[in-house]
Enzyme design. Structure first.
Site, short mmCIF file in Angstrom:
data_model
loop_
_atom_site.label_atom_id
_atom_site.label_comp_id
_atom_site.label_asym_id
_atom_site.label_seq_id
_atom_site.Cartn_x
_atom_site.Cartn_y
_atom_site.Cartn_z
N LYS A 116 -0.85 -18.90 3.16
CA LYS A 116 -0.96 -17.60 3.84
C LYS A 116 -0.36 -17.66 5.23
O LYS A 116 0.23 -16.69 5.72
CB LYS A 116 -2.42 -17.17 3.90
N HIS A 235 -15.36 -10.05 -2.23
CA HIS A 235 -13.91 -10.03 -1.99
C HIS A 235 -13.12 -10.06 -3.29
O HIS A 235 -11.93 -10.39 -3.28
CB HIS A 235 -13.49 -11.20 -1.10
N ARG A 292 2.55 -13.70 -9.16
CA ARG A 292 2.19 -13.71 -10.58
C ARG A 292 1.90 -12.29 -11.02
O ARG A 292 1.91 -11.37 -10.21
CB ARG A 292 0.95 -14.59 -10.81
#
Length: 670
Positions: A116, A235, A292
């Site tokens: 990230k 989340h 993906r």
């Protein structure tokens, strides 16, 4: 195009890929772990090869074995699905080195977005807007605490190397940062093999909007519009929809163009999702890119009419994208609800158990069911607890939402706890219907979405009673039909009693309220009179072999599903489902109780951390032990001050639901 591919996954995504391959005339090879030997994807594919024991790291994450199977089976390509090896650059490179096509982006693109921190640096250079935060290499508590103070609380800690809510913690106060950071790093290391995290400003009442992108090896990149995935727990997404409600064409075009720019910045090829967080003003910021196919891709397929798996296969085979951007459009609105084996009333803890009965809505152009389980399958601790994805489509959001509510009322699972009731309440909530949504929606509306158990409705209890009466009648009539003495009074179905009213007494246990319900059913020529706790209703009906009950209750025609598993009845009517136990009240209270003062496992799983030892003084709320199962962590905390008397398990041990974990002797903490 390929002649044969290997599907390196399990469950509904393996079945989903197999369906497209069958339509295209491509042969498929399944792989399976020991407990999956009879799984739906194994039976669906042309071939199925064993790859190891239950633990994913020894089977579905065993790269060498999967490539070996691909070679031996003659598969030209490997489709990784999502999860497991789908975003593993090392595996994508190993496939390339073995001369096998990896149906996904090149390993360099996976690596670029896999971190990230690195991804945000690339996006910043490409002009993609970012949330204020820190994505650097200094992982010390001191430095991250300083960053949090600078950008201001609340902040969000996120695993640098992964997604899916793993290694993610919201922190509202400086004093909570150290414990949250420790938990996030531990979870990130366990899930991704990388404990590094990043820290960002937590936007209040944001929406989660993501864009489906696709790129080929010839330089063409397009987007297939956006999805709103704001409604989440832990989340992780619960209900997704496309298109995102409330976006005007200018902002929708801006979303799409920004996502395409992000894909171009890393030389992307294949299916990908660029995820953004959007504030109340409509400003949006890059979160991450999933390299993906996403779990929620069906809503995009429903509104665009495109088969994204077919696109993946075409692009992986070196072909151009089937559509240019100018030819892509969407029609109508679609929702996807994820049906999980989990207990929404217990903080969405994963549930296990064998699926004894499974009833789903009938599929049509408006309703789609993606699943990888069938009746008799076991939901275990080893894999994700998703049972199915329920996808609906119609011409507008309101009509599609009505279809979702109807379909949820027809979705019945017996044998494990599911979130179906919770999803039905969510879909019916006025703010959800009005698209007043954000990522905190579930917590904001917790009282309405997770209400305290209420008294069972008269219709549901009448349905359970009528089902039992009609079931017994049917069994008695069948015995009479096959008996040598068909006129024996023992085969009677009228409830006849000597010198008394013809009636039958049933005892139910309402498991939601732990409440005994005594029901008296009086036999009448045209049905029954059912009485309990001051209620009195006339009922009649017809029981179908599949569990559907057509009934009249006080003249009102109603439909219900009643499915029996031993002494357990699962009753579903409209959007309400309830479990009742037929029981003997004299036998109640005989079960052994857990020793007072002990803490028990709320779910089956593995002990990943033990924070105390015998003799330690603890305070209420202290984190004592951490369990992990089905991709989530659960922290076992002290419920009062005291001294640890016993620790029953060590780190690495497997525990069953209900197992005592620790014993605490009440007392003052030192």
């Amino acid at each position: 195009m390929f002649d044969k591919i290997l599907i390196a996954n399990r469950g509904e995504i393996a079945c989903r890929v197999e369906r497209t391959c069958r339509r295209l005339g491509i042969r498929t090879v399944a792989v399976y772990s020991e407990p999956d030997s009879q799984a739906m994807h194994v039976k669906a594919c042309d071939e199925a090869w064993p790859i190891g024991p239950a633990a994913a790291r020894e089977s579905y994450l065993n790269q060498a074995r999967i490539i070996e199977v691909a070679r031996e089976s003659g598969a030209q390509a490997i489709h990784p699905g999502y999860g497991f090896l789908s975003e593993n650059a090392e595996f994508a490179r190993a496939c390339r080195d073995a001369g096998i096509v990896f149906i996904g982006p090149p390993p360099e693109a996976i690596e670029a977005m896999g971190s990230k921190s690195a991804a945000k640096a690339i996006m910043a250079e490409a002009g993609v807007p970012l949330v204020p935060g820190y994505h650097g290499e200094d992982q010390s508590l001191q430095h991250l605490a300083a960053v949090a103070e600078e950008i201001g609380y609340p902040v969000l800690i996120k695993a640098s190397a992964g997604g899916g809510g793993k290694g993610m913690r919201r922190v509202d106060r400086p004093e909570d940062l150290a414990e949250a950071l420790k938990g996030a790093q531990r979870e990130a290391a366990a899930a991704f093999g990388d404990a590094r995290v990043l820290i960002e400003k937590y936007l209040l009442q944001p929406r989660h909007v993501e864009v489906q992108v696709f790129a080929d090896s010839h330089g063409q990149v397009v987007h297939l519009f956006e999805r709103d995935c704001s409604v989440q727990r832990r989340h992780q997404k619960v209900i997704e929809e496309a298109p995102a409600p409330g976006l005007d064409e200018v902002r929708r075009r801006h979303f799409g163009e920004t996502a395409v720019a992000a894909a171009r910045a890393i030389g992307y090829v294949g299916a990908g999702t660029v995820e953004f967080i959007m504030d109340g003003r409509g400003d949006f910021y890059f979160m991450e890119m999933n390299t993906r196919l996403q779990v929620e891709h069906p809503v995009t397929e429903m509104i665009t009419g495109q088969d994204l798996v077919a696109w993946q296969l075409q692009v992986a085979a070196g072909q151009s994208l089937p559509c240019e951007q100018s030819r892509l459009s969407f029609n109508g609105h679609a929702f996807e609800a994820r049906i999980y084996a989990e207990d929404a009333d217990r903080e969405f803890l994963p549930a296990t158990g064998a699926i004894r009965h499974l009833r789903t809505p009938e599929e049509s152009p408006h309703v789609r069911i993606d699943t990888g389980v069938q009746e008799g399958d076991e939901i275990s601790v080893h894999y994700d607890p998703m049972i199915a994805k329920l996808v609906v489509w119609d011409q507008d959001r309101e009509t599609a939402l009505n279809r979702l509510q109807t379909a949820l009322s027809e979705f019945i699972v017996v044998g494990t706890t599911t979130n179906v009731n919770f999803l039905a309440r969510l879909a019916a909530h006025p703010d959800f219907r009005a698209a007043r949504i954000d990522t905190g929606f579930i917590e904001t509306h917790r009282g309405a979405l997770l209400p305290a158990p209420r008294e069972i409705s008269p219709a549901l209890l009448a349905a359970a009673t009528l089902h039992e009466l009609l079931r017994v009648d049917r069994e008695n009539l069948e015995r009479a039909r096959t008996s040598a003495d068909p006129h024996s009074p023992w085969h009677g179905t009228s409830g006849w009693q000597l010198n008394g009213d013809s009636h039958r007494t049933l005892h139910f246990l309402d498991t939601a309220q732990d409440l005994d319900l005594k029901v008296i059913a009086h036999y009448r020529d045209d049905g029954f009179v059912i009485e309990w706790a001051g209620h009195r209703h006339r009922a009649r009906g017809h029981l179908h072999a599949d569990g559907r009950l057509r009934m009249q209750l006080d003249g009102v025609h109603l439909d219900a599903w009643v499915l029996r598993d031993g002494q357990r009845l699962t009753v579903a009517m409209s959007a309400e489902t309830r479990e009742l136990m037929l029981h003997d009240p004299l036998a109640a209270g005989m079960d052994d109780e857990v020793k007072e003062g002990s803490l028990v496992a709320p779910m089956p799983g593995m002990v990943v951390a033990v924070n105390v030892k015998v003799g330690d003084h603890v305070s209420e709320g202290d984190a004592l032990m951490v369990l992990e199962a089905m991709k989530m962590e659960y922290v076992v905390s002290a419920f009062n001050d005291g001294v640890v008397e016993t620790v029953y398990f060590n780190e690495g041990d497997q525990v069953s639901e209900g197992s005592p974990l620790l014993a605490i002797r009440p007392g003052d903490a030192a």
